[in-house]
Design a protein around this motif. Structure first.
Motif, PDB file in Angstrom:
ATOM      1  N   GLY A   1      -2.784  16.789  20.315  1.00  0.00           N
ATOM      2  CA  GLY A   1      -2.750  18.036  20.843  1.00  0.00           C
ATOM      3  C   GLY A   1      -2.478  19.279  20.007  1.00  0.00           C
ATOM      4  N   ARG A   2      -2.621  19.107  18.706  1.00  0.00           N
ATOM      5  CA  ARG A   2      -2.274  20.080  17.755  1.00  0.00           C
ATOM      6  C   ARG A   2      -3.028  21.413  17.848  1.00  0.00           C
TER       7      ARG A   2
ATOM      8  N   ARG B   1      -4.163  28.788  22.706  1.00  0.00           N
ATOM      9  CA  ARG B   1      -3.648  29.266  23.804  1.00  0.00           C
ATOM     10  C   ARG B   1      -4.254  30.472  24.419  1.00  0.00           C
ATOM     11  N   GLN B   2      -4.292  31.285  23.594  1.00  0.00           N
ATOM     12  CA  GLN B   2      -4.572  32.701  24.085  1.00  0.00           C
ATOM     13  C   GLN B   2      -6.179  32.924  23.943  1.00  0.00           C
ATOM     14  N   ALA B   3      -6.906  32.166  23.711  1.00  0.00           N
ATOM     15  CA  ALA B   3      -8.359  32.509  23.655  1.00  0.00           C
ATOM     16  C   ALA B   3      -8.693  31.989  25.024  1.00  0.00           C
ATOM     17  N   GLY B   4      -9.717  33.162  25.633  1.00  0.00           N
ATOM     18  CA  GLY B   4     -10.392  32.978  26.946  1.00  0.00           C
ATOM     19  C   GLY B   4     -11.687  32.312  26.784  1.00  0.00           C
ATOM     20  N   GLU B   5     -12.163  32.044  25.778  1.00  0.00           N
ATOM     21  CA  GLU B   5     -13.723  31.506  25.916  1.00  0.00           C
ATOM     22  C   GLU B   5     -13.811  30.517  24.635  1.00  0.00           C
TER      23      GLU B   5
ATOM     24  N   GLU C   1     -16.177  20.848  27.290  1.00  0.00           N
ATOM     25  CA  GLU C   1     -16.305  21.169  28.412  1.00  0.00           C
ATOM     26  C   GLU C   1     -15.199  20.931  29.493  1.00  0.00           C
ATOM     27  N   ALA C   2     -14.759  19.669  29.224  1.00  0.00           N
ATOM     28  CA  ALA C   2     -13.411  19.119  30.131  1.00  0.00           C
ATOM     29  C   ALA C   2     -12.140  19.876  29.890  1.00  0.00           C
ATOM     30  N   PHE C   3     -12.061  20.037  28.372  1.00  0.00           N
ATOM     31  CA  PHE C   3     -10.738  21.091  27.937  1.00  0.00           C
ATOM     32  C   PHE C   3     -11.029  22.550  28.493  1.00  0.00           C
ATOM     33  N   ALA C   4     -12.114  22.792  28.282  1.00  0.00           N
ATOM     34  CA  ALA C   4     -12.218  24.404  29.022  1.00  0.00           C
ATOM     35  C   ALA C   4     -11.934  24.289  30.603  1.00  0.00           C
TER      36      ALA C   4
END
Length: 211
Positions: free
Chosen positions: A62-63, A71-75, A111-114
């Motif tokens: 999880g690092r 955490r702040q990135a939207g893309e 893709e799954a994480f996004a």
């Protein structure tokens, strides 16, 4: 209204640039975002190497997922086209057998994480990879395996993100590192873009401003 887009590599960042970078409209960083800190903290897009060991390191545990920049990135941009790297697997097995896991594709993991976290995900298309290879040929690139993620992301930002009037800047690009990236040719390619006015280096001010 024009925007300021800053692409921040993982090389050294001179002191005094953090505020300028954080004030940009869009900030793009790479992989583990080693530029964060001296290079500011604002992160809108993370361009990831979605093949091989770098991808495994980011997706495992999880690092990376819990880092302040992610955490702040939207893309998220996956800079390596699965199509291109699948085609490279057999030739590389002969020419560079030590790169046996280099083409392992983990795009599905990103893709799954996004999808799970409500982020947009873009996969850089094969056509852009091919265009970068063709462009590097004009700068006498020595034999190489692939262009760097930084160069692919710069090309993608210029062709598919920046709009008329936007200013695209880079910082933290030393054009050195892994031996199988064509860094000498990449430096010349970027310098040509700077000369043409399509790009500027935040950490290399124009000659008229240098002491």
């Amino acid at each position: 209204m024009s925007r300021r887009i800053v692409i921040v590599g993982n090389g050294a960042i001179p002191q005094g640039l953090a505020a300028t970078i954080d004030a940009a409209d869009i900030v793009i960083r790479f992989n583990g975002c080693r530029s964060a800190g001296a290079g500011g903290m604002k992160t809108d897009i993370i361009a990831v190497c979605n093949t091989g060991r770098p991808a495994l390191d980011m997706l495992g545990g999880g690092r990376w997922k819990d880092s302040a920049t992610v955490r702040q990135a939207g893309e998220i941009w996956c800079v390596r086209s699965p199509e291109v790297f699948a085609a490279m697997r057999a030739p590389l097995a002969l020419s560079h057998p030590d790169l046996d896991d280099f083409c392992d594709d983990y795009t599905a993991g990103f893709e799954a994480f996004a999808a799970a976290t409500g982020r947009r995900l873009r996969v850089i298309p094969a056509a852009l990879h091919n265009a970068v290879d063709a462009g590097l040929a004009a700068f006498d690139a020595a034999p190489y395996v692939v262009p760097s993620s930084g160069l692919v992301a710069i090309a993608h930002a210029l062709e598919n993100l920046a709009e008329d009037g936007d200013r695209v800047s880079i910082a933290g690009f030393s054009h050195e590192g892994w031996q199988w990236h064509p860094f000498a040719a990449e430096r010349r390619w970027v310098d040509a873009l700077v000369t043409a006015g399509r790009l500027d280096r935040l950490d290399h001010p124009p000659a008229s401003r240098r002491s």
